[in-house]
Each structure stands twice: as C-alpha cells, then as structure tokens.
Design an enzyme around this catalytic site. Structure first.
Site, PDB file in Angstrom:
ATOM      1  N   PHE A 155      43.861  54.853  14.020  1.00  0.00           N
ATOM      2  CA  PHE A 155      43.943  53.565  14.720  1.00  0.00           C
ATOM      3  C   PHE A 155      44.897  53.667  15.912  1.00  0.00           C
ATOM      4  O   PHE A 155      46.027  54.122  15.780  1.00  0.00           O
ATOM      5  CB  PHE A 155      44.421  52.477  13.744  1.00  0.00           C
ATOM      6  CG  PHE A 155      44.545  51.122  14.401  1.00  0.00           C
ATOM      7  CD1 PHE A 155      43.431  50.479  14.933  1.00  0.00           C
ATOM      8  CD2 PHE A 155      45.794  50.516  14.526  1.00  0.00           C
ATOM      9  CE1 PHE A 155      43.555  49.247  15.548  1.00  0.00           C
ATOM     10  CE2 PHE A 155      45.920  49.282  15.143  1.00  0.00           C
ATOM     11  CZ  PHE A 155      44.799  48.644  15.660  1.00  0.00           C
ATOM     12  N   MET A 174      40.471  43.022  53.360  1.00  0.00           N
ATOM     13  CA  MET A 174      40.315  44.338  53.968  1.00  0.00           C
ATOM     14  C   MET A 174      38.892  44.868  53.779  1.00  0.00           C
ATOM     15  O   MET A 174      38.313  45.454  54.690  1.00  0.00           O
ATOM     16  CB  MET A 174      41.343  45.315  53.393  1.00  0.00           C
ATOM     17  CG  MET A 174      41.411  46.637  54.130  1.00  0.00           C
ATOM     18  SD  MET A 174      41.765  46.442  55.895  1.00  0.00           S
ATOM     19  CE  MET A 174      43.537  46.682  55.946  1.00  0.00           C
TER      20      MET A 174
END
Lengths: 177, 572
Positions: free
Chosen positions: B121, B484
């Site tokens: 895990f 941009m």
C-alpha cells in the site's frame, strides 16, 4: 545525425545499487541504443567498470560522457574509438553433434576460426569463439549455412586501452590537490 | 528536548532524522504527513520549538515552497512527505529544482524494507522515478544510515552546481532504535564539485578580453549561486564590459547599474539580443545557453570568440561550441581573471546599447508601463508595484505572460530578489514559492505576480497562507485566459484559440473565504491607492487586476528564430 560511428564508453563507478539505471537513462534521453554492455570489477578494489558500446557522432558522445561523469557515484568516464583499444567479445554456439560430424571438414572449420569445444553430447556440441564482432559473426554465418545453430549467444564487448595503467588512477591522483 | 548531542540513549530513526536536520542548521521544513511518514511527524511533534514545520495543502506546494525558500535564502530547502502519492506529488518540483539548480532535500517515507517490491500500500519506486531528475537519490533501509545519508544529501545538494536530492526512508528505518552520532560528510571520492582552474585557459581568456573592442558578458544564475555578485561587478567595471543576464541571472546585478543592459532571450531586451550577434568576445558566466536564450544555434554569435565560465563541465559545448572554457567557481575564477586583465574603456561600444534601449522604450516599454488611455496593462501594474516597493521587494512569479512582464518591468536593488520557474516553466509554481520566499526573507516584501491559470493550479495553498499567516502580496493578473498560449495561437496558429479561454471564479471571494483580504481593480485611477493599501496592510493580500484578454508580450523572438529576428508588435 551525421558520421555515426561505434564508440566504446568506459565508466568507473562505486559499486552502489541503481547505478546501471542512472547510466542507462542518459542514453535513453538522447535516444541512443546501447549496442553492448558489460559490467565487472576493475583492477582497483571496490571500483566497478562498465564497458558500453553505442553508435553516435562525436559531439553527442562527448556530451553524454560528461553527463555520465557528472553523476555523484561515477568516478570517471571516458570514450574511445576502436583504434585506441584492445577489445574482445566471446560467443557460444550450440550445434547438432551429428551434423557437426557429417561436416566434410570439421578440422578445417575449427582451425580456421580457432574454435574451442566446451562440451559435447550425442545430441549437441557447444563451441566457443572469441574475437571481434565480425569474427564471431562470420562463424555464426558459416555454421548457420552449413549445419544450423540451435542456440547462439555473444557477450558484450570488454576493452582495455593501449596505455599502460588504469586511467582512473590518474583521476584519483589529480583529485588529491 | 536536547539537540545536537551525542546520545548515550537509544533514539528511533525518526528522532535521529530530526536531530540530523537540526545538526545541519535547519530550522524550517515544508511538508505533509501520511501513513509512511507518521513516525517522522511524531518526532517533529517533540521538536516543535526547534524545527518549524509548514503544513501545506498539497505536496507540490511543499516542494515549490522549499524552492522559494532556497532561492531567496541561499540555504537548502527541506521537504518531508509520505510514500506513494506523497512523493509522486513532488515530482514536478524536483524536476524544476534540477533544471534550475536549486538545492533541495526531499525526505519521503517508504514502506518497510521487507515489503519493498511487493506493490505494498502506497509503495512506489522512488529511486527509479527520481533518478533522472535528481543530483542524488538514496533509499535508507536501516536507521544506522540516517545520519550519513542526511549529511551526504546536504553536502551534495549545496556543493558544486546545486540540485535536488531525494532520501527515501523505509518505515523500519524510521522506527529502529539506535544511538545518535552525528556524521559529517564533506568529501566524496567520486564527486568533484568544483573542477580545478586551468591557468593556461584563463590566460587565453584574458588575452582575448584584453584585445577585445566589443566585449559582451552574459550573466547567469551561476553568479548568484556562487555568491559572486561582487566579483562579477568588479570584473565588469574593471574591463568596462556591458552585461546582460539570463532570466535566472536577474538581480545578480542591480537594475540601475549602468553596465547592466537587461535580459537575454525570447522576451529579453532588444540590445541584449542584437549585441550578442555583434560583439567580438562573448563572455558567458554561469549560464547554460538555453534554447530560450540562443534561438537558432546556427546563427548564434557566430562572429564572436566565446569564453564560457561554469562550474559544471557537462555544460561546456553542450549547446554552443565555445573557444575557451574556464571551469571552476566564479567566486574564484573571476578574481583570478581580473589579475590578468588590463583596465579598459569601451565607451563607444557601450553607447551603442543606449540607442537600442531608446528604441525599445519607444516601441514597447512606454506603451506597456505608462499607457495613458485604454484598459489596464500588465506592465503598468508591475511597474507601479515595483515603484511602490522601491526595488526592495522580492519578486516571485508564476509562468506565462505574468512571468515575462513581471521580470521585464520589476526592478532590483539586491541579489536573490527573483524567484521564478525558469527551465521547467512550471505553472502553479508562484503561490507556494512565494510562501517559501517569505520564510527566507521575513523582513522583505514578497510580491507574487500570477495569472489566473497558474493561480488555480495551486490555489489550495491559500490555506497554508491562512494557517501560518504568511505575509505574501498576491497580485493576480487576470485576463481570463491562458495568455501566453493564446499569444502563440494568435501569432502562429491563425487565431485558433484552442482551449485557452477560462471561466473564472470570484477570486476576491475565494481569498476572503480563507480570511485573506483583497480587492479587484479594473480602473487605472484605482490602481495606486489599492497597491498602497496592499503594501501598508500587514499580512497577506490579494490584488486582482482585471485585464483585457488580448495581452501580447513583446519583444518576442519566435521559437527557433535567429536572435536578431525580434518582433515588436508593430509588424504588418
């Protein structure tokens, strides 16, 4: 890319986990194939030596050599072309023993290629040849054509330079300011 | 809690880890707890008074905050995160620190060593993932390695060309009981942080500079990283050499220094770029010839002899073939060079830069920073904030138009005054980086310029600002689009505005929900008074400026063009 030729890169490194990956990813980034790879201990205790061959142009080789050299656990990296090196590969060939025996000239082929016979049963025989790529490849072609090859394996290149000593000692000396 | 002592009693690996950080002089870390870091966090609880921990809202925030801290302080930024998603969320920042040479140490929890490789895990292959983007990465599998690994990590991160280091520490190493004995790693036989100076090359460089009629220096972040600002200025003054900086080299020279002719590159100053292709000797100092600086390499500075000062041998001839390489630490190599130079004056050559600056002021700058009519412009916002802080503030930017306009029009009096994501161009960098910058310079004003796109990439860090009451001035340049990218679409993609418009929330209300005061401004006459309100108020503030979508950043050298092919926005 222009003028791609075969370079041999020699790397001296500490023996730490994950170093091969660090080296390999530098080739990956540039899209370079590793042709052969061999890793072993060097003449200097605790220091490992990688021998890698790759086709590239000199500009790229110079760049990646420096990028490999920059890794913290790499002691020193060099690149050479074949003319600076004594190098060798080893190849093993497993062929059918009956087929080998019916060859008209087993002796000729053994002498011509300077073959060693490593093991033999009634069914198969393992031959060994050392040499440059072209030489081991020539034997493979001849055996394939005449009697067939069951299994074939060739090692990565190992190489030493034509200079007298392990060049790493220069580097270690020069670091002692 | 005792600190920095040789222990005679057993401590857990986590305590040893914290002791080791304190031993390295750290008093702040940025991080986020989790299952495999919980014992480290338990140790942090015991050291609350010695080591502040800034709890971020996402691990990406922690790494960018550490970067901002490192860039402004010159010290190492430390991050603590858990395994799996914890460390994975820092990857962008690690890559950013690598390409911008920022000293960072990231400590990640990892599953117990007996579980490694089993898909446990929250297990990921941290070493495999981080090796390509770190200077060094190491997995600590038992507690006895902790002091050594921390000391080695700090040594590697900070020496030579700095960079990020990742230490992945397994759960069992965190809990094992050992005696704490500090270790000091200050040399590694396979690692040469500062190459030896070659005196013959240095003499050749000096000869070239002495003969030069039109010398030009390119200054990179290497000068700042090497604390060599004074040495640089001495060199430039002695030989009367005009100098331009890369984006990350900004603030290495004061903005008002007469020899400072501005910034290089795609959106740099006209003179800096044109003169690169006119000078006779180009002296690159601690910079790496990024493609955003050089444009087309086939037409880059072909007329010049090139001298390259750098600490990193792998930068030599990487992008631009140079005539002379001077390896070493610029703090030492520049003074050594000066001794070989004859004093010079290049008045005529320097004057040629001035006329180009006048041209740029007329064509671009004046319109951007002092528009008299029409809607608010980004440049005037930046200019006004810069004026109001009198060049004493630290500028932090996000990425995009806000970044370029920010760095073009902000002024600097002292070094380490700019934090921006240069090489990687990481949107979302700005807000967390500003948090880190504030801890590095608690007495300086931190001005963040951020666009509406980047702000929303790490906007959760407003929670960090709230919880730790961090005095960051956030100036949001909101044009409701990814400006941009939109600019490129306008110039090079026939105005096909693919996925660059944004429907945005009410940012002032969002800030208010975090208890951060703010104001939205769209009129010129409101700007000054709001800026002053922001600066006079103690604590964080959001100043949203509402701008036209149609914002263009000039000058601009199109990608892959020759650096003399400069668009000014008045082309037909």
């Amino acid at each position: 890319m222009k003028n791609k030729i075969l370079y041999t890169i020699t790397i001296f490194s500490e023996n730490t986990v994950g170093l091969l990956n660090q080296v390999a990813i530098i080739f990956t980034r540039r899209g370079l194939n590793i042709e052969t790879l061999s890793v072993s201990t060097s003449a200097l205790k605790g220091i490992h030596k990688f021998t890698i061959t790759t086709f590239a142009d000199e500009e790229i080789i110079e760049n990646i050599t420096k990028q490999i050299d920059k890794r913290v656990d790499i002691l020193k990296t060099y690149y050479n072309t074949d003319k600076d090196l004594i190098f060798q590969e080893i190849a093993l060939y497993k062929v059918s023993t009956p087929n080998l025996l019916i060859l008209k000239s087993t002796e000729d082929i053994v002498r011509k290629y300077n073959i060693r016979i490593l093991d033999m049963t009634e069914v198969w025989t393992v031959l060994e040849k050392t040499g440059h790529y072209d030489e081991t490849q020539a034997l493979f072609s001849e055996l394939s054509a005449q009697i067939g090859v069951f299994q074939f394996i060739r090692s990565g290149r190992i190489a030493i330079t034509k200079s007298n000593i392990e060049r790493l000692s220069d580097m270690l000396d020069s670091n002692r300011n | 809690m005792l600190t920095n002592y040789k222990s005679t009693k057993l401590l857990s690996g986590s305590y040893v880890l914290v002791e080791s950080l304190l031993n390295k002089g750290m008093n702040i870390v940025f991080g986020y707890p989790g299952g495999q870091a919980i014992t480290i966090y338990d140790a942090l609880y015991s050291y609350k008074n010695e080591l502040s921990h800034i709890l971020v809202r996402h691990e990406q925030g922690a790494i960018h905050a550490a970067q901002g801290y490192a860039r402004v302080s010159g010290k190492i930024g430390v991050v603590i995160v858990t395994s799996g998603p914890g460390i994975a969320n820092t990857i962008t920042g690690i890559a950013d620190a690598m390409i911008d040479s920022t000293p960072i140490v990231v400590i990640s929890g990892q599953v117990s060593s007996d579980l490694l490789g089993t898909d446990a895990f929250q297990e990921i292959d941290v070493i495999g993932i981080t090796q390509p983007i770190t200077k060094w990465t190491y997995q600590i599998r038992n507690a006895n390695e902790i002091t050594w690994a921390i000391s080695r990590a700090f040594y590697i991160a900070k020496t030579g060309r700095p960079g990020p280091v990742v230490l992945d520490i397994t759960k069992n190493a965190q809990t094992e009981q050992i005696f704490y004995n500090p270790v000091d790693v200050n040399s590694i036989r396979s690692y040469v942080p500062v190459p030896k100076l070659n005196k013959i090359s240095l003499q050749s460089a000096a000869d070239l500079i002495n003969l030069s009629k039109k010398p030009f220096a390119l200054v990179g972040q290497g000068v700042i990283l090497g604390n060599a600002e004074k040495e640089l200025l001495n060199f430039l003054k002695y030989s009367d050499i005009p100098a331009a900086t890369t984006m990350l080299g900004l603030s290495a020279l004061p903005s008002n220094e007469p020899l400072n002719v501005g910034m290089l590159g795609m959106h740099g100053n006209i003179a800096a770029n044109l003169k690169t292709n006119e000078c006779d000797v180009l002296i690159a100092i601690g910079m790496r010839f990024d493609d955003r600086v050089t444009g087309n390499l086939n037409t880059y500075a072909k007329q010049a002899k090139i001298i390259h000062f750098d600490i990193d041998p792998s930068e030599i001839n990487k992008n631009v073939k140079v005539d002379i390489a001077i390896l070493g630490d610029v703090k030492k190599t520049l003074p050594a060079l000066i001794k070989l130079l004859t004093k010079a004056l290049h008045t005529n050559w320097r004057n040629t830069f001035k006329s180009l600056l006048k041209q740029e002021i007329k064509a671009v700058i004046k319109k951007e920073i002092e528009p008299q009519v029409g809607p608010l412009k980004m440049g005037e916002v930046v200019h006004k904030v810069s004026e109001a802080t009198e060049g004493n503030a630290v500028l932090v930017t996000d990425v995009g138009q806000n970044q370029i306009i920010g760095i073009r029009y902000f002024k600097y009096k002292q070094t380490r005054s700019l934090v921006t994501s240069g090489g990687l161009g990481t949107m979302g960098f700005g807000l967390p980086a500003a948090i880190g910058a504030k801890f590095a310079a608690p007495n300086r004003t931190i001005c963040l310029f951020v666009g509406d796109g980047g702000f929303q990439m790490t906007i959760q860090e407003l929670g960090t600002i709230m919880q730790s009451n961090i005095d960051v001035k956030i100036i949001l340049l909101n044009n409701n689009c990814l400006g941009m990218v939109r600019q490129w679409q306008k110039l090079f993609f026939k105005e096909r505005y693919s996925e660059t418009n944004m429907d945005n929330p009410n940012f002032v209300q969002i800030a208010a929900a975090y208890g951060i005061p703010g104001k939205s401004v769209s009129k010129r006459e409101e700007l000054d008074v709001t800026i002053h309100e922001m600066l006079e108020r103690k604590g964080p503030y959001l100043l949203e400026t509402k701008l036209l979508q149609e914002t263009m950043v000039y000058p601009m050298i199109p990608v892959g063009s020759c650096i003399t092919n400069i668009l000014l926005g008045n082309e037909k």
